[in-house]
Structure formats: structure tokens, C-alpha cells
Design a protein around this motif. Sequence first.
Motif, PDB file in Angstrom:
ATOM      1  N   GLY A   1      14.821  73.560  19.704  1.00 37.75           N
ATOM      2  CA  GLY A   1      13.713  73.777  18.870  1.00 37.75           C
ATOM      3  C   GLY A   1      12.729  72.679  18.965  1.00 37.75           C
ATOM      4  N   ILE A   2      13.312  71.461  19.186  1.00 36.40           N
ATOM      5  CA  ILE A   2      12.078  70.355  19.224  1.00 36.40           C
ATOM      6  C   ILE A   2      11.782  70.265  20.780  1.00 36.40           C
ATOM      7  N   ALA A   3      12.281  70.566  21.655  1.00 37.41           N
ATOM      8  CA  ALA A   3      11.911  71.085  23.102  1.00 37.41           C
ATOM      9  C   ALA A   3      10.769  71.761  22.960  1.00 37.41           C
ATOM     10  N   ARG A   4      10.902  72.906  22.285  1.00 35.07           N
ATOM     11  CA  ARG A   4       9.802  74.144  22.236  1.00 35.07           C
ATOM     12  C   ARG A   4       8.477  73.246  21.532  1.00 35.07           C
ATOM     13  N   ALA A   5       8.813  72.563  20.335  1.00 35.57           N
ATOM     14  CA  ALA A   5       7.644  72.038  19.687  1.00 35.57           C
ATOM     15  C   ALA A   5       6.898  70.942  20.385  1.00 35.57           C
ATOM     16  N   LEU A   6       7.674  70.347  21.415  1.00 38.39           N
ATOM     17  CA  LEU A   6       7.022  69.208  22.207  1.00 38.39           C
ATOM     18  C   LEU A   6       6.023  69.837  23.420  1.00 38.39           C
ATOM     19  N   ALA A   7       6.393  71.142  23.757  1.00 37.90           N
ATOM     20  CA  ALA A   7       5.853  71.639  25.070  1.00 37.90           C
ATOM     21  C   ALA A   7       4.519  71.499  25.228  1.00 37.90           C
ATOM     22  N   LEU A   8       3.648  71.627  24.112  1.00 36.98           N
ATOM     23  CA  LEU A   8       2.186  71.436  24.455  1.00 36.98           C
ATOM     24  C   LEU A   8       1.590  70.113  23.832  1.00 36.98           C
ATOM     25  N   GLU A   9       2.456  69.032  23.839  1.00 34.06           N
ATOM     26  CA  GLU A   9       2.088  67.549  23.673  1.00 34.06           C
ATOM     27  C   GLU A   9       1.368  67.752  22.262  1.00 34.06           C
ATOM     28  N   PRO A  10       1.793  68.126  21.112  1.00 34.71           N
ATOM     29  CA  PRO A  10       1.250  68.083  19.687  1.00 34.71           C
ATOM     30  C   PRO A  10       0.976  66.617  19.510  1.00 34.71           C
ATOM     31  N   ALA A  11       0.153  66.819  18.335  1.00 36.39           N
ATOM     32  CA  ALA A  11      -0.217  65.165  17.707  1.00 36.39           C
ATOM     33  C   ALA A  11       0.614  65.217  16.501  1.00 36.39           C
ATOM     34  N   LEU A  12       0.801  66.257  15.760  1.00 34.26           N
ATOM     35  CA  LEU A  12       1.596  66.477  14.698  1.00 34.26           C
ATOM     36  C   LEU A  12       2.749  67.432  14.751  1.00 34.26           C
ATOM     37  N   ILE A  13       3.874  67.099  14.183  1.00 35.97           N
ATOM     38  CA  ILE A  13       4.978  68.046  14.040  1.00 35.97           C
ATOM     39  C   ILE A  13       5.354  68.004  12.598  1.00 35.97           C
TER      40      ILE A  13
END
Length: 329
Positions: A167-179
Motif C-alpha cells: 500500500g505504501i509503494a502504491r501511494a509513492l508511485a506518483l511522487e506525492p508531496a502529502l500522504i
Amino acid sequence: MDTKKPLVSVRNLKKHFPITGGILQRQIGAVKAVDDVSFDIFKGETLGLVGETGCGKTTVGRTMMRLYEPTSGGIIFDGVDLIALGESDLRKIRQRMQMIFQDPYASLNPRMTVGSIVKAPLDVHTKMNSKEKHDRIQELLDIVGLNPDFVNRYPHEFSGGQRQRIGIARALALEPALIVCDEPISSLDVSIQAQVVNLLEKLQKELGLAYLFIAHDLSMVRHISDRMAVMYLGKIMELADRDSIYLHPVHPYTRALMSAVPIPDPDSTAAHDRILLDGDIPNPKNPPTGCNFNTRCPVAQDRCFVEEPEYREIKENHWTACHFAEVTP
């Protein structure tokens, strides 16, 4: 709240869920899940959000992401008013705002492979070719500590901690600024919780991420957060840096919460008396008049039952909603 420019500014945010009844299913009331909440999150910092079950923590995170449409209020992300955005513009900016969900068992599609799950954001938001996507998936799995060769496996083949890493890898896929981390460790074993939190801290340092970290575990929130906000019945009771919240809480509810945090050596001078609150959290369908906390507050006075306290800054970067914050012991 600070001289720096915030990455996210939430102002007077409200999310009321309608209650309907009768033959025509007309609205007869509302659940005030989030009721006039304001805070900032700065680049590279972690804001911890704590409170009892049902106080509105998760609803704050989901409304801030516009997974729920807000009833009223403002959400400014990096200078952009999210409330004013249509679906097309919101989809573009969502690349920079991602969410890690509480349940790693329910948040991953059991019919999709790990590679497909991590690739989904890349399919929707990028124009990468197949090789670029493959390389990015391999890179993301490596970043979160998973074997890149696992791309063709399914979620049921992994442990809870490994699923949360997916789930963390999926959240990082688009290089976000906020999680927004919605209780990402609450369903994991204690030993695995530490691994996931250490991973989140490592990623924050390397990628400059900002987190809204929603959790129950007060000790863990103190460990990972730069600042903390304490919620009760849809409102923020107190917001300050983590050491001020833990060592010098000013709101009666915050003091009660902090007194419940275990101390390694109970005989030390740092030990404190446990503050026990009577009763349960009131129903958000019908919150008390005046201060939301007045039904359980040990120092409530007549004013608390008729007048809602102002959310105010009592000292630099320390905010609270209590009539008697300066005089309570």
C-alpha cells in the motif's frame, strides 16, 4: 499558525452526514462528524491526529483528500483551493496527495497482482511506456523493502506488514508531496508496527514527504510526529508541537489522554496520576450545547454549558479550545 508557508491549510472544515427518515426519506438531522476544524501541515513535517474512536479523525483525512465532499470550509493545497476544483482538475492534483489506508487486507484488490496494484496509479496518471512502468514498479518495491521479484504474486500470499508495504509503494508511485496515513499500523502486530513506522520515517527523510498521521497509539504518535492535534467529537481540542502536548497539555481532555500513556518506570519522578473521565463520548448526532467536552470535563463551569469556546492561540503555535486553559491545573 506559523511564519512558513504551509503545504496544506484546512480552515473551518465541516463534514455533516445527513440523517433521513420517513416515507419520503427527508433529512431529519445530521451527524456532525467534523465540525469546524482548522490546521496547517508544512512541507516535510508530520502532523499527528489523535482522539477516541468515533471522534472524526478518519473523516478529516478523507474529507481533506475530497474522498468525502465537505459540507463547508476551505482546503488549500500548495496554493490551490481544492473545494473549487472540478473532477478533471482534482484528478491532476491528486497525483500529489495520496492515502495509506488502515486495513491492508481490505485496501488491496485480491484479484490483482502486486505489480498491477502498484502500476494502477501509473496507468491513470502517467504516459509511461511498459518498460518505464516495469522499472518504476521494481524501484518502488525495492524502496519499501519488498523483493522486486514478487510482482506476480497476489495479496493473500503476503503478511499484514508486507501488505501495508505494498500500500505504501502504491501511494509513492506518483511522487506525492502529502500522504494521509489513516491508522496504517493499528491492524498490525507490535513488532511489525515499528518496521512500518521506521519505513515511513526513512521515506520522509529521503523524499521530503509531509504526513497527516492518524492513530490511536499515543506513544507512536509522539515518536513520529512533529506536531499533534487532539480531536474530540468532531473538533480539535488542542494543537501544538509534540513535546508541548505531552509535557504541558492545557486542555482537560488532552491531560486525561496524556495521563493514560504508559511510563517505562512507574516509580520515577516523571510518573503522573491517571485522570479518569466519567461517561462515554456523546453522540455526534446530538452534541452537547456549549463545549463538546462539558459532559465529561472535570473542571467544567456554567459557562461551558452555554458558550462554545473559541479555538485560540494561547501561546506561540499552541492552540486550544477551552475557556479556562490558562487557569486549569
